[in-house]
Design a protein around this motif. Structure first.
Motif, PDB file in Angstrom:
ATOM      1  N   THR A 231       0.850  -1.099   0.064  1.00  0.00           N
ATOM      2  CA  THR A 231      -0.014   0.098  -0.033  1.00  0.00           C
ATOM      3  C   THR A 231       0.714   1.331  -0.131  1.00  0.00           C
ATOM      4  OG1 THR A 231      -0.098   0.156   2.270  1.00  0.00           O
ATOM      5  CG2 THR A 231      -1.624  -1.207   1.389  1.00  0.00           C
ATOM      6  N   GLN A 232       2.123   1.336   0.055  1.00  0.00           N
ATOM      7  CA  GLN A 232       2.806   2.386   0.332  1.00  0.00           C
ATOM      8  C   GLN A 232       2.319   3.155   1.383  1.00  0.00           C
ATOM      9  OE1 GLN A 232       4.672   4.307  -3.360  1.00  0.00           O
ATOM     10  NE2 GLN A 232       2.622   3.956  -3.984  1.00  0.00           N
ATOM     11  N   GLY A 233       1.733   2.680   2.476  1.00  0.00           N
ATOM     12  CA  GLY A 233       1.315   3.270   3.690  1.00  0.00           C
ATOM     13  C   GLY A 233       0.299   4.510   3.301  1.00  0.00           C
TER      14      GLY A 233
ATOM     15  N   ARG B 152      -3.619   5.540   1.802  1.00  0.00           N
ATOM     16  CA  ARG B 152      -5.114   5.365   1.597  1.00  0.00           C
ATOM     17  C   ARG B 152      -5.421   5.205   0.169  1.00  0.00           C
ATOM     18  NH1 ARG B 152      -8.741   8.506   5.599  1.00  0.00           N
ATOM     19  NH2 ARG B 152      -7.686  10.250   5.100  1.00  0.00           N
ATOM     20  N   LEU B 153      -4.502   5.853  -0.658  1.00  0.00           N
ATOM     21  CA  LEU B 153      -4.616   5.930  -2.027  1.00  0.00           C
ATOM     22  C   LEU B 153      -4.557   4.248  -2.456  1.00  0.00           C
ATOM     23  CD1 LEU B 153      -2.995   8.727  -3.633  1.00  0.00           C
ATOM     24  CD2 LEU B 153      -5.334   8.316  -3.850  1.00  0.00           C
ATOM     25  N   PHE B 154      -3.714   3.736  -1.965  1.00  0.00           N
ATOM     26  CA  PHE B 154      -3.462   2.210  -2.445  1.00  0.00           C
ATOM     27  C   PHE B 154      -3.846   1.228  -1.397  1.00  0.00           C
ATOM     28  CE2 PHE B 154      -0.537   5.095  -4.736  1.00  0.00           C
ATOM     29  CZ  PHE B 154      -0.393   4.578  -5.851  1.00  0.00           C
ATOM     30  N   ALA B 155      -4.976   1.485  -0.602  1.00  0.00           N
ATOM     31  CA  ALA B 155      -5.395   0.486   0.328  1.00  0.00           C
ATOM     32  C   ALA B 155      -5.649  -0.960  -0.149  1.00  0.00           C
ATOM     33  CB  ALA B 155      -6.382   1.273   1.111  1.00  0.00           C
ATOM     34  N   ASP B 156      -6.079  -1.118  -1.252  1.00  0.00           N
ATOM     35  CA  ASP B 156      -6.543  -2.077  -1.797  1.00  0.00           C
ATOM     36  C   ASP B 156      -5.592  -2.894  -2.739  1.00  0.00           C
ATOM     37  OD1 ASP B 156      -8.867  -2.319  -0.071  1.00  0.00           O
ATOM     38  OD2 ASP B 156      -9.799  -0.835  -1.366  1.00  0.00           O
ATOM     39  N   PHE B 157      -4.645  -2.250  -3.275  1.00  0.00           N
ATOM     40  CA  PHE B 157      -3.614  -2.532  -4.159  1.00  0.00           C
ATOM     41  C   PHE B 157      -2.982  -4.028  -3.809  1.00  0.00           C
ATOM     42  CE2 PHE B 157       0.709  -3.019  -6.071  1.00  0.00           C
ATOM     43  CZ  PHE B 157       0.026  -2.714  -7.642  1.00  0.00           C
ATOM     44  N   VAL B 158      -3.158  -5.013  -4.812  1.00  0.00           N
ATOM     45  CA  VAL B 158      -2.152  -6.204  -4.668  1.00  0.00           C
ATOM     46  C   VAL B 158      -1.481  -6.359  -5.863  1.00  0.00           C
ATOM     47  CG1 VAL B 158      -2.553  -8.865  -4.918  1.00  0.00           C
ATOM     48  CG2 VAL B 158      -4.392  -7.367  -3.756  1.00  0.00           C
ATOM     49  N   ALA B 159      -0.103  -6.658  -5.616  1.00  0.00           N
ATOM     50  CA  ALA B 159       0.995  -6.499  -6.410  1.00  0.00           C
ATOM     51  C   ALA B 159       0.735  -7.548  -7.398  1.00  0.00           C
ATOM     52  CB  ALA B 159       2.326  -6.611  -5.608  1.00  0.00           C
TER      53      ALA B 159
ATOM     54  N   ILE C 229       4.443  -8.003   5.446  1.00  0.00           N
ATOM     55  CA  ILE C 229       4.782  -6.854   4.920  1.00  0.00           C
ATOM     56  C   ILE C 229       5.013  -5.828   6.156  1.00  0.00           C
ATOM     57  CG2 ILE C 229       3.988  -5.128   3.372  1.00  0.00           C
ATOM     58  CD1 ILE C 229       4.595  -7.705   2.110  1.00  0.00           C
ATOM     59  N   GLY C 230       6.187  -5.128   6.056  1.00  0.00           N
ATOM     60  CA  GLY C 230       6.675  -4.157   7.088  1.00  0.00           C
ATOM     61  C   GLY C 230       6.060  -2.991   6.842  1.00  0.00           C
ATOM     62  N   ALA C 231       5.678  -2.144   7.880  1.00  0.00           N
ATOM     63  CA  ALA C 231       5.125  -0.694   7.939  1.00  0.00           C
ATOM     64  C   ALA C 231       6.110   0.274   7.229  1.00  0.00           C
ATOM     65  CB  ALA C 231       4.700  -0.566   9.400  1.00  0.00           C
ATOM     66  N   THR C 232       5.672   1.502   6.745  1.00  0.00           N
ATOM     67  CA  THR C 232       6.371   2.364   6.171  1.00  0.00           C
ATOM     68  C   THR C 232       5.605   3.582   6.433  1.00  0.00           C
ATOM     69  OG1 THR C 232       7.587   3.643   4.472  1.00  0.00           O
ATOM     70  CG2 THR C 232       5.586   2.000   3.981  1.00  0.00           C
ATOM     71  N   SER C 233       6.255   4.739   6.292  1.00  0.00           N
ATOM     72  CA  SER C 233       5.454   5.966   6.274  1.00  0.00           C
ATOM     73  C   SER C 233       5.071   6.175   4.746  1.00  0.00           C
ATOM     74  CB  SER C 233       6.236   7.189   6.782  1.00  0.00           C
ATOM     75  OG  SER C 233       7.436   7.124   5.878  1.00  0.00           O
ATOM     76  N   GLU C 234       4.008   6.897   4.600  1.00  0.00           N
ATOM     77  CA  GLU C 234       3.261   7.127   3.349  1.00  0.00           C
ATOM     78  C   GLU C 234       4.384   7.937   2.328  1.00  0.00           C
ATOM     79  OE1 GLU C 234      -0.966   9.012   1.852  1.00  0.00           O
ATOM     80  OE2 GLU C 234       0.199  10.122   3.065  1.00  0.00           O
TER      81      GLU C 234
ATOM     82  N   THR D  51       7.824   6.409  11.222  1.00  0.00           N
ATOM     83  CA  THR D  51       7.042   5.466  10.619  1.00  0.00           C
ATOM     84  C   THR D  51       5.566   5.219  11.022  1.00  0.00           C
ATOM     85  OG1 THR D  51       8.929   3.803  10.129  1.00  0.00           O
ATOM     86  CG2 THR D  51       6.815   2.811   9.782  1.00  0.00           C
ATOM     87  N   THR D  52       4.922   6.155  10.462  1.00  0.00           N
ATOM     88  CA  THR D  52       3.311   6.174  10.843  1.00  0.00           C
ATOM     89  C   THR D  52       2.564   6.422   9.499  1.00  0.00           C
ATOM     90  OG1 THR D  52       1.657   7.279  12.230  1.00  0.00           O
ATOM     91  CG2 THR D  52       3.511   8.757  11.457  1.00  0.00           C
ATOM     92  N   SER D  53       1.376   6.095   9.688  1.00  0.00           N
ATOM     93  CA  SER D  53       0.299   6.316   8.367  1.00  0.00           C
ATOM     94  C   SER D  53      -0.977   6.384   8.832  1.00  0.00           C
ATOM     95  CB  SER D  53       0.545   5.599   7.364  1.00  0.00           C
ATOM     96  OG  SER D  53       0.117   4.047   7.882  1.00  0.00           O
ATOM     97  N   GLN D  54      -1.784   7.153   8.028  1.00  0.00           N
ATOM     98  CA  GLN D  54      -3.216   7.273   8.290  1.00  0.00           C
ATOM     99  C   GLN D  54      -3.826   5.643   8.077  1.00  0.00           C
ATOM    100  OE1 GLN D  54      -5.068  11.307   7.646  1.00  0.00           O
ATOM    101  NE2 GLN D  54      -4.509  10.502   5.568  1.00  0.00           N
ATOM    102  N   LEU D  55      -3.274   4.900   7.523  1.00  0.00           N
ATOM    103  CA  LEU D  55      -3.733   3.592   7.185  1.00  0.00           C
ATOM    104  C   LEU D  55      -3.439   2.580   8.261  1.00  0.00           C
ATOM    105  CD1 LEU D  55      -5.374   2.064   4.726  1.00  0.00           C
ATOM    106  CD2 LEU D  55      -3.053   1.533   3.933  1.00  0.00           C
TER     107      LEU D  55
END
Length: 456
Positions: free
Chosen positions: A88-90, A92-99, A119-124, A131-135
């Motif tokens: 998702t890149q952290g 919400r634009l990519f919240a449902d993206f599957v590689a 999958i490890g967390a990243t900032s947006e 490392t924090t995101s709205q997602l």
């Protein structure tokens, strides 16, 4: 902080020898991740997919295949494509993206027998130093849940430091896989630009800067992962083959620059520990002189930051105009700033970037390795972009990031290894930098330096 049951190379040896299986190893990693959910280091798991992948590794071993990372559980940063995984890149634009496919580096890790367990967390968009995101919310420091591990590869670094996996894969465009490892007490390697193919994957706001970066508890595991991923691939025109280099550091010319030649603040505990570390290495026989790079006038991170802002604006400016609240507020400010930069100002940042690269290249013509701090301070509150004070002076939100971005603009390899802690036990790191293409020499030197520090 719990350490992994075994190193990546130890796990691979055990799985290859049949002392355990890839499936059993994956199950144990998934259990550790489940038990550490409060850390928020791993934001997506898919146990069925993971165990199916592990079973295939076991089948390949039974068929006689040899794999350098057989059964090694890994965490992959949430901005690197891994086929079939939600990435998702952290955002919400990519919240449902599957590689739809693997990045080349992930494809090569799978070929070597590694098994993705999360999958490890990243900032947006990997665009913040925490490392924090709205997602997904904030990722926490393994030693103190009130602190940040830094960013943007905070999830992968925290996963290794907490003992969830022995190996994680991050990205680094300005220090994202060196600073978080330094803050949590593990090793993080930024290869030369082009040493590991980048993509297929998301469009990258850091044009010509970002690299795939392994994170592990020690240099030997990082070198194992690097060898599995490195080498040119036609899908990435910037990827390159680099010749093998000698790994013996005897006789190498090394320089120590306590502030990288910059007018920046460093906490006393970090400065004193780094100076002591260099003294110990010198006493152990290394040739280290005190020497600073000489930078062009106006060389600061502010001078090159328009490239990040403009890159974000080019990719996400239209979406920002339509719905600005969908973005992390800190990232939204960067996009808004990027939309305001003129073409001449962006070109000026490119000129500054090239000047920094040229200055670094000149410095390394008669120095084989440069030693600097990785970070000027230890971890801070996860509610802040950076610490309020560094070295007894008020700090800007990017004051913690001063020692890493120039390396990216020069496209050099650099590694951070642990070199001390403050009185609370919070770690910081030693950064070692080499010429572009000298990745294996750097890894060999870092391995020796790591051993020297452990022996002192």
């Amino acid at each position: 902080m719990t350490k992994p049951v075994n190193s990546a190379r130890g796990i691979a040896a055990d799985v290859t020898a049949g002392r355990t299986s890839a499936v059993e190893t994956a199950e144990a990693a998934l259990a550790r991740i489940e038990a550490a959910k409060a850390l928020n280091a791993v934001v997506t798991i898919d146990p069925a997919r993971t165990l199916a992948d592990a079973a295939r590794v076991d089948d390949r071993l039974c068929a006689g295949e040899t794999m350098s990372l057989a059964g090694v559980p890994i965490v992959v940063k949430d901005n690197i494509w891994a086929s079939g995984w939600r990435v998702t890149q952290g955002s919400r634009l990519f919240a449902d993206f599957v590689a739809p496919q693997d990045a080349v580096a992930i494809e090569r890790l799978r070929k070597a027998g590694a098994v993705i367990v999360g999958i490890g967390a990243t900032s947006e968009f990997a665009c913040k130093g925490v490392t924090t995101s709205q997602l997904y919310g904030p990722t926490r420091h393994p030693l103190d849940p009130a602190l940040t591990p830094g960013g943007s590869s905070g999830g992968p670094a925290a996963a290794v430091a907490a003992g969830l996996v022995p190996l994680a894969i991050g990205t680094d465009a300005g220090g994202s896989s060196r600073r978080p490892p330094a803050h949590v007490g593990v090793a993080g390697f930024k290869p030369s630009y082009g040493a590991i193919p980048y993509g297929p994957g998301f469009a990258e706001p850091f044009f010509g800067l970002s690299v795939i970066a392994p994170i592990a508890s020690d240099v030997a595991d990082i070198a194992l992962a690097f060898e599995a991923m490195a080498g040119a691939d036609p899908r990435d025109p910037d990827s390159a083959l680099f010749a093998r280099q000698a790994e013996d550091i005897d006789g190498m010319r090394m320089a120590f620059s306590p502030r990288l030649g910059l007018d920046v603040a460093v906490d006393d505990i970090v400065a004193n520990a780094l100076a002591s570390t260099v003294d110990r290495l010198s006493a152990a026989g290394l040739r280290i002189t005190r020497r600073d790079p000489v930078w062009p006038t106006g060389a600061t991170e502010d001078a090159i930051m328009p490239l990040q802002h403009a890159g974000l604006a080019a990719l996400y400016g239209d979406a920002f105009r339509k719905e600005p609240t969908i973005f992390d507020p800190d990232v939204a400010k960067q996009i808004e700033r990027g939309l305001s930069w003129s073409g001449a100002e962006v070109a000026g940042a490119l000129v500054a970037s090239a000047a920094i690269a040229n200055a670094f290249a000149a410095f390394l013509t008669d120095v084989d390795l440069l030693l600097t701090p990785t970070v000027p301070c230890v971890a801070w509150s996860l509610t802040q972009l950076g610490p309020d004070m560094i070295g007894g002076k008020p700090a800007s939100p990017r004051g913690h990031a001063v020692f890493t971005p120039f390396v990216n603009h020069a496209r050099l390899p650099a590694i951070s290894i642990p070199c001390g802690t403050d009185p609370r036990g919070l770690p910081f790191g030693l950064q070692i930098i080499a010429r572009r293409g000298q990745d294996r020499t750097l890894l060999g030197a870092a391995h020796r330096i790591e051993a020297m520090l452990q022996a002192c």
